[in-house]
Write a protein that holds these residues in place. Sequence first.
Motif, short mmCIF file in Angstrom:
data_model
loop_
_atom_site.label_atom_id
_atom_site.label_comp_id
_atom_site.label_asym_id
_atom_site.label_seq_id
_atom_site.Cartn_x
_atom_site.Cartn_y
_atom_site.Cartn_z
N GLN A 1 0.84 -1.20 0.00
CA GLN A 1 0.00 0.00 0.00
C GLN A 1 0.88 1.26 0.00
OE1 GLN A 1 -2.26 0.97 3.49
NE2 GLN A 1 -3.81 2.08 2.33
N ASP A 2 1.96 1.23 0.76
CA ASP A 2 2.91 2.35 0.76
C ASP A 2 3.44 2.63 -0.64
OD1 ASP A 2 2.84 3.02 3.43
OD2 ASP A 2 4.80 2.17 3.93
N GLY B 1 1.07 4.48 -2.48
CA GLY B 1 1.09 5.87 -2.00
C GLY B 1 2.26 6.65 -2.58
N HIS B 2 3.43 6.02 -2.63
CA HIS B 2 4.61 6.69 -3.17
C HIS B 2 4.38 7.06 -4.63
CE1 HIS B 2 7.35 4.59 0.03
NE2 HIS B 2 6.42 5.35 0.54
N GLU C 1 9.14 6.61 4.90
CA GLU C 1 8.41 5.34 4.91
C GLU C 1 9.27 4.17 4.44
OE1 GLU C 1 4.17 7.55 4.18
OE2 GLU C 1 4.83 6.12 2.67
N PHE D 1 11.03 1.55 6.91
CA PHE D 1 10.24 0.40 7.35
C PHE D 1 10.35 -0.75 6.35
CE2 PHE D 1 5.66 -0.52 5.87
CZ PHE D 1 5.64 -1.83 6.32
N HIS D 2 10.31 -0.42 5.06
CA HIS D 2 10.37 -1.46 4.02
C HIS D 2 11.68 -2.24 4.10
CE1 HIS D 2 7.49 1.14 1.40
NE2 HIS D 2 6.99 0.82 2.56
#
Lengths: 335, 98
Positions: free
Chosen positions: A86-87, A90-91, A170, A173-174
Amino acid sequence: MYSQGLIGADTSTEESEEFLRAFQERIDAEQKIEPNDVMPAGYRKTLIRQIGQHAHSEIVGMLPEGNWITRAPTLKRKAALLAKVQDEGGHGLYLYSAAETLGVSREQMTEELHAGKAKYSSIFNYPTLTWADIGTIGWLVDGAAIMNQIPLCRCSFGPYARAMIRVCKEESFHQRQGYEIVMTLAKGSPEQKAMAQESLDRWWWPVLMMFGPHDSDSQHGDQSMRWKIKRFSNDELRQKFVDATIPQAEYLGLTVPDPDLKWNPEKNDGRGGYDFGAIDWDEFWRVVKGKGIMNRERIRDRRKAWDDGEWVREAALAHAQKRAERMAAEQQAAE
Amino acid sequence: MSETVKNEVPLWEVFIRPRNGLSHKHCGSVHAADEVMALQAARDVYTRRGEGQSIWVVRSKDIVASDPQDKEELFEPTADKIYRHPTFYEIPDEVGHM
């Protein structure tokens, strides 16, 4: 992704010397360029291309990882992977929104991707064959992306720099969730460790290719550096990545598939660094030009998602229009 | 910000208030058919990690912006009005903090 966005970029521009000099002075003074400011056509074109390709990379990048959501080994892994994918979506959206401030429409960018005219990072044309690949992608692919994206937080174009700041926050985290997956496998059964090693063997070279061609073969890097779109060259970033990653692999007890890898104390102005073997640029160009393992499937999936969503977009617009008309009629009746 | 293409989903600018006590700040844009979907999209795109307590969305075409070409005309005149700043006035040290 990222530095590959400059492949084939047309930085040519036709403004007067005086205009270009004034623009360069602003850049040299570290002034940010904002969407409505005057800018050379070449600067605009280069950014539209680079930000657009960066956005496409994020969106296409959802596919190889999405492949494993339903098969993640535990609920925790599944929830984390879902959040990560999902991130990435978003990116892609932050970046499309930054590109749109330069006057290109979302539809235009989407059409170019689907027509095969706009590229995305070569790395997403490799398949995710095992669960270990999800770990390797987070660790190495996102690790390489961070290396590229941190300097982009200081890019001269304001909206791109701001989008990159959000992305970088973000991305950490990945990378950590990926490394933790590989670590769990590397400390697991011999079969699990073998799976982690086999994944590293497949991804290592394609990840090094993500930084783009050697500086000596990169035609448009210089202009992008002068305009401060890029801050470091492809080779500089690749070297930083290798130097940062080898100790992480050693900690896991995994080895990168490069017999020429060797510590060189002279490198990096005497601070030391790793020498590494030759990259297979034929493979790189094959993948960039559409002949990678997954190129056709990726574009097919993106097109299908777009086409399947068409009725939703139409219905939403029709609904919005109906509501607007009804509200206008009610207002008229009230008057 | 072209609205000319037929069936293009409208563009909205997104403003987020990180917490009460702070003002809303522009953070990007989203495409959405109407204001309800724009708010939902803005929430999904820009507040996945507790970045906000409140969201504003405004149709991009409704924003009126100053032209960067007029920057000097608009903002230069304030540069020579140094008497608007407290440091313009000399107050003896004996008076204490003011």
